[in-house]
Design a protein around this motif. Structure first.
Motif, PDB file in Angstrom:
ATOM      1  N   GLU A 117       0.825  -1.211   0.000  1.00 49.23           N
ATOM      2  CA  GLU A 117       0.000   0.000   0.000  1.00 49.23           C
ATOM      3  C   GLU A 117       0.853   1.254   0.000  1.00 49.23           C
ATOM      4  OE1 GLU A 117      -2.353   0.103   3.574  1.00 49.23           O
ATOM      5  OE2 GLU A 117      -0.605   0.045   4.856  1.00 49.23           O
ATOM      6  N   THR A 118       0.217   2.370  -0.326  1.00 43.04           N
ATOM      7  CA  THR A 118       0.858   3.672  -0.275  1.00 43.04           C
ATOM      8  C   THR A 118      -0.201   4.713   0.027  1.00 43.04           C
ATOM      9  OG1 THR A 118       2.369   5.176  -1.425  1.00 43.04           O
ATOM     10  CG2 THR A 118       0.600   4.221  -2.741  1.00 43.04           C
ATOM     11  N   SER A 119       0.228   5.872   0.488  1.00 45.80           N
ATOM     12  CA  SER A 119      -0.708   6.983   0.655  1.00 45.80           C
ATOM     13  C   SER A 119       0.074   8.292   0.655  1.00 45.80           C
ATOM     14  CB  SER A 119      -1.538   6.855   1.936  1.00 45.80           C
ATOM     15  OG  SER A 119      -0.730   7.034   3.072  1.00 45.80           O
ATOM     16  N   ALA A 120      -0.633   9.358   0.332  1.00 46.55           N
ATOM     17  CA  ALA A 120      -0.021  10.688   0.318  1.00 46.55           C
ATOM     18  C   ALA A 120      -1.105  11.719   0.544  1.00 46.55           C
ATOM     19  CB  ALA A 120       0.670  10.941  -1.017  1.00 46.55           C
ATOM     20  N   LYS A 121      -0.759  12.794   1.211  1.00 45.15           N
ATOM     21  CA  LYS A 121      -1.706  13.891   1.407  1.00 45.15           C
ATOM     22  C   LYS A 121      -1.966  14.574   0.069  1.00 45.15           C
ATOM     23  CE  LYS A 121      -0.362  14.932   6.132  1.00 45.15           C
ATOM     24  NZ  LYS A 121       0.211  15.909   7.050  1.00 45.15           N
ATOM     25  N   THR A 122      -3.246  14.846  -0.207  1.00 46.38           N
ATOM     26  CA  THR A 122      -3.600  15.509  -1.465  1.00 46.38           C
ATOM     27  C   THR A 122      -4.189  16.891  -1.236  1.00 46.38           C
ATOM     28  OG1 THR A 122      -5.776  14.478  -1.437  1.00 46.38           O
ATOM     29  CG2 THR A 122      -4.054  13.349  -2.664  1.00 46.38           C
ATOM     30  N   GLY A 123      -4.616  17.166  -0.053  1.00 42.59           N
ATOM     31  CA  GLY A 123      -5.243  18.447   0.254  1.00 42.59           C
ATOM     32  C   GLY A 123      -5.773  18.413   1.670  1.00 42.59           C
ATOM     33  N   THR A 124      -6.548  19.400   2.009  1.00 41.78           N
ATOM     34  CA  THR A 124      -7.079  19.497   3.352  1.00 41.78           C
ATOM     35  C   THR A 124      -7.988  18.312   3.664  1.00 41.78           C
ATOM     36  OG1 THR A 124      -7.037  21.890   3.112  1.00 41.78           O
ATOM     37  CG2 THR A 124      -8.298  21.001   4.955  1.00 41.78           C
ATOM     38  N   GLY A 125      -7.534  17.467   4.552  1.00 44.33           N
ATOM     39  CA  GLY A 125      -8.347  16.348   5.019  1.00 44.33           C
ATOM     40  C   GLY A 125      -8.457  15.171   4.080  1.00 44.33           C
ATOM     41  N   THR A 126      -7.785  15.187   2.940  1.00 45.93           N
ATOM     42  CA  THR A 126      -7.869  14.048   2.025  1.00 45.93           C
ATOM     43  C   THR A 126      -6.490  13.461   1.764  1.00 45.93           C
ATOM     44  OG1 THR A 126      -7.683  15.405   0.029  1.00 45.93           O
ATOM     45  CG2 THR A 126      -9.915  14.949   0.852  1.00 45.93           C
ATOM     46  N   ARG A 127      -6.504  12.186   1.379  1.00 41.43           N
ATOM     47  CA  ARG A 127      -5.272  11.465   1.060  1.00 41.43           C
ATOM     48  C   ARG A 127      -5.519  10.638  -0.197  1.00 41.43           C
ATOM     49  NH1 ARG A 127      -1.726  11.607   5.085  1.00 41.43           N
ATOM     50  NH2 ARG A 127      -0.464   9.925   4.268  1.00 41.43           N
ATOM     51  N   LEU A 128      -4.449  10.438  -0.950  1.00 37.31           N
ATOM     52  CA  LEU A 128      -4.487   9.472  -2.034  1.00 37.31           C
ATOM     53  C   LEU A 128      -4.057   8.156  -1.422  1.00 37.31           C
ATOM     54  CD1 LEU A 128      -4.804   9.083  -5.144  1.00 37.31           C
ATOM     55  CD2 LEU A 128      -2.308   9.159  -5.203  1.00 37.31           C
ATOM     56  N   TYR A 129      -4.913   7.171  -1.479  1.00 41.83           N
ATOM     57  CA  TYR A 129      -4.584   5.847  -0.961  1.00 41.83           C
ATOM     58  C   TYR A 129      -4.427   4.931  -2.161  1.00 41.83           C
ATOM     59  CZ  TYR A 129      -4.573   1.464   1.472  1.00 41.83           C
ATOM     60  OH  TYR A 129      -4.181   0.237   1.930  1.00 41.83           O
ATOM     61  N   GLY A 130      -3.423   4.091  -2.144  1.00 42.50           N
ATOM     62  CA  GLY A 130      -3.211   3.222  -3.294  1.00 42.50           C
ATOM     63  C   GLY A 130      -2.646   1.869  -2.935  1.00 42.50           C
ATOM     64  N   LEU A 131      -2.804   0.960  -3.883  1.00 37.77           N
ATOM     65  CA  LEU A 131      -2.189  -0.358  -3.815  1.00 37.77           C
ATOM     66  C   LEU A 131      -1.335  -0.529  -5.064  1.00 37.77           C
ATOM     67  CD1 LEU A 131      -5.167  -2.647  -2.717  1.00 37.77           C
ATOM     68  CD2 LEU A 131      -3.287  -1.803  -1.299  1.00 37.77           C
ATOM     69  N   ALA A 132      -0.111  -0.923  -4.872  1.00 33.30           N
ATOM     70  CA  ALA A 132       0.761  -1.224  -6.001  1.00 33.30           C
ATOM     71  C   ALA A 132       0.969  -2.733  -6.052  1.00 33.30           C
ATOM     72  CB  ALA A 132       2.105  -0.520  -5.858  1.00 33.30           C
ATOM     73  N   ILE A 156       8.655  -8.677  -2.088  1.00 32.08           N
ATOM     74  CA  ILE A 156       7.639  -7.784  -1.525  1.00 32.08           C
ATOM     75  C   ILE A 156       8.153  -6.347  -1.456  1.00 32.08           C
ATOM     76  CG2 ILE A 156       8.187  -8.099   0.926  1.00 32.08           C
ATOM     77  CD1 ILE A 156       4.639  -7.920  -0.599  1.00 32.08           C
ATOM     78  N   TRP A 157       9.449  -6.136  -1.636  1.00 31.94           N
ATOM     79  CA  TRP A 157       9.994  -4.777  -1.685  1.00 31.94           C
ATOM     80  C   TRP A 157       9.631  -4.085  -3.000  1.00 31.94           C
ATOM     81  CZ3 TRP A 157      15.671  -6.595  -0.609  1.00 31.94           C
ATOM     82  CH2 TRP A 157      15.723  -7.242   0.628  1.00 31.94           C
ATOM     83  N   LEU A 158       9.361  -4.861  -4.044  1.00 32.22           N
ATOM     84  CA  LEU A 158       9.102  -4.285  -5.368  1.00 32.22           C
ATOM     85  C   LEU A 158       7.875  -3.377  -5.401  1.00 32.22           C
ATOM     86  CD1 LEU A 158       9.933  -7.454  -7.479  1.00 32.22           C
ATOM     87  CD2 LEU A 158      11.315  -5.369  -7.303  1.00 32.22           C
ATOM     88  N   PRO A 159       6.701  -3.825  -4.921  1.00 32.18           N
ATOM     89  CA  PRO A 159       5.551  -2.918  -4.978  1.00 32.18           C
ATOM     90  C   PRO A 159       5.724  -1.685  -4.101  1.00 32.18           C
ATOM     91  CG  PRO A 159       4.967  -4.904  -3.782  1.00 32.18           C
ATOM     92  CD  PRO A 159       6.317  -5.141  -4.409  1.00 32.18           C
ATOM     93  N   ASP A 160       6.472  -1.809  -3.010  1.00 31.13           N
ATOM     94  CA  ASP A 160       6.760  -0.639  -2.188  1.00 31.13           C
ATOM     95  C   ASP A 160       7.511   0.399  -3.014  1.00 31.13           C
ATOM     96  OD1 ASP A 160       7.286   0.738   0.585  1.00 31.13           O
ATOM     97  OD2 ASP A 160       9.239   0.601  -0.409  1.00 31.13           O
ATOM     98  N   PHE A 161       8.495  -0.042  -3.793  1.00 31.87           N
ATOM     99  CA  PHE A 161       9.265   0.909  -4.595  1.00 31.87           C
ATOM    100  C   PHE A 161       8.468   1.454  -5.769  1.00 31.87           C
ATOM    101  CE2 PHE A 161      13.444   2.181  -3.461  1.00 31.87           C
ATOM    102  CZ  PHE A 161      13.649   1.466  -2.298  1.00 31.87           C
ATOM    103  N   VAL A 162       7.620   0.634  -6.379  1.00 33.92           N
ATOM    104  CA  VAL A 162       6.769   1.143  -7.461  1.00 33.92           C
ATOM    105  C   VAL A 162       5.823   2.206  -6.907  1.00 33.92           C
ATOM    106  CG1 VAL A 162       4.926   0.546  -9.090  1.00 33.92           C
ATOM    107  CG2 VAL A 162       6.951  -0.906  -8.913  1.00 33.92           C
ATOM    108  N   ALA A 163       5.182   1.890  -5.790  1.00 33.83           N
ATOM    109  CA  ALA A 163       4.252   2.838  -5.167  1.00 33.83           C
ATOM    110  C   ALA A 163       4.978   4.099  -4.726  1.00 33.83           C
ATOM    111  CB  ALA A 163       3.569   2.189  -3.964  1.00 33.83           C
ATOM    112  N   GLY A 164       6.118   3.938  -4.079  1.00 30.96           N
ATOM    113  CA  GLY A 164       6.871   5.086  -3.602  1.00 30.96           C
ATOM    114  C   GLY A 164       7.354   5.976  -4.740  1.00 30.96           C
ATOM    115  N   ALA A 165       7.797   5.354  -5.823  1.00 36.75           N
ATOM    116  CA  ALA A 165       8.259   6.132  -6.977  1.00 36.75           C
ATOM    117  C   ALA A 165       7.105   6.906  -7.606  1.00 36.75           C
ATOM    118  CB  ALA A 165       8.916   5.208  -8.004  1.00 36.75           C
ATOM    119  N   TYR A 166       5.936   6.283  -7.657  1.00 31.38           N
ATOM    120  CA  TYR A 166       4.757   6.965  -8.207  1.00 31.38           C
ATOM    121  C   TYR A 166       4.390   8.184  -7.358  1.00 31.38           C
ATOM    122  CZ  TYR A 166      -0.093   7.901  -9.391  1.00 31.38           C
ATOM    123  OH  TYR A 166      -1.269   8.528  -9.740  1.00 31.38           O
TER     124      TYR A 166
END
Length: 194
Positions: A13-28, A158-168
């Motif tokens: 999984e990955t996530s990042a802040k996108t604005g006030t009170g929201t986050r982009l949540y993702g699965l790589a 299992i490190w691979l999707p972490d790096f794909v998600a992190g790079a994105y």
């Protein structure tokens, strides 16, 4: 004639802040063939710093991220998928359920994956198991489609999707485009927003 190679997917999984009170949540998800796992693990081990049990995109410097992305770009992978959804911090578990409900049937029926490994979140793994069972009950995935959890230190794959998600995330939100460009030049990566 060789039997069909066993296709396996690794998910993080990955996530990042996108604005006030929201986050982009993702699965790589990174798609692999079992016959390449030994080579992939050996190559990933070459970029593991001494004294560390696993790689994590967030823990690396930009220079190391680029070096690791270069290794990933040259690995024998079958591609990757990044699914995202905007949610509040309180809605991340619901977003994960929704993304898994989209991802798992695609992996089995469209990508020919036989087994999925999700990075373990310890006690929260029960939510993923519940989603898996609902998908089986509704026949969206078959009962023989394996969906298991593993620790980040269990395998270098299992490190691979972490790096794909992190790079994105780094390319989209932090102006660090080079690792993402390397990975997507070397492999097909579908990015889907739900």
């Amino acid at each position: 004639m060789d039997p069909t190679p066993q296709r396996i997917a690794y998910v993080d999984e990955t996530s990042a802040k996108t604005g006030t009170g929201t986050r982009l949540y993702g699965l790589a998800t990174v798609l692999t063939e079992a016959r390449h796992h030994q080579v992939i693990a050996a190559e990933m081990a070459t970029v593991l710093p001494p004294g560390r049990d696993y790689l994590h995109h967030y823990d690396e410097t930009p220079v190391r991220r680029a070096a690791i992305a270069k290794v990933i770009a040259n690995l024998p992978l079958d591609g990757a998928i990044v699914l995202t959804e905007v949610a509040s911090s309180q809605q991340q578990e619901r977003a994960r359920t929704r993304l898994l409900a989209h991802l798992l049937p695609r992996l089995q029926h469209d990508e020919g994956v036989e087994q999925v490994f999700l990075e373990s979140r310890s006690g929260a793994d029960k939510h993923d198991r519940r989603t898996r069972e609902r998908l089986r009950s509704s026949r969206r995935i078959s009962t023989d489609f394996r969906v298991d959890h593993i620790a980040k230190s269990a395998t270098a794959l299992i490190w691979l999707p972490d790096f794909v998600a992190g790079a994105y995330i780094a390319a989209r939100f932090h102006g660090e485009a080079e690792p993402w460009e390397m990975i997507t030049t070397g492999h097909v990566v579908d990015v889907i927003s739900l």
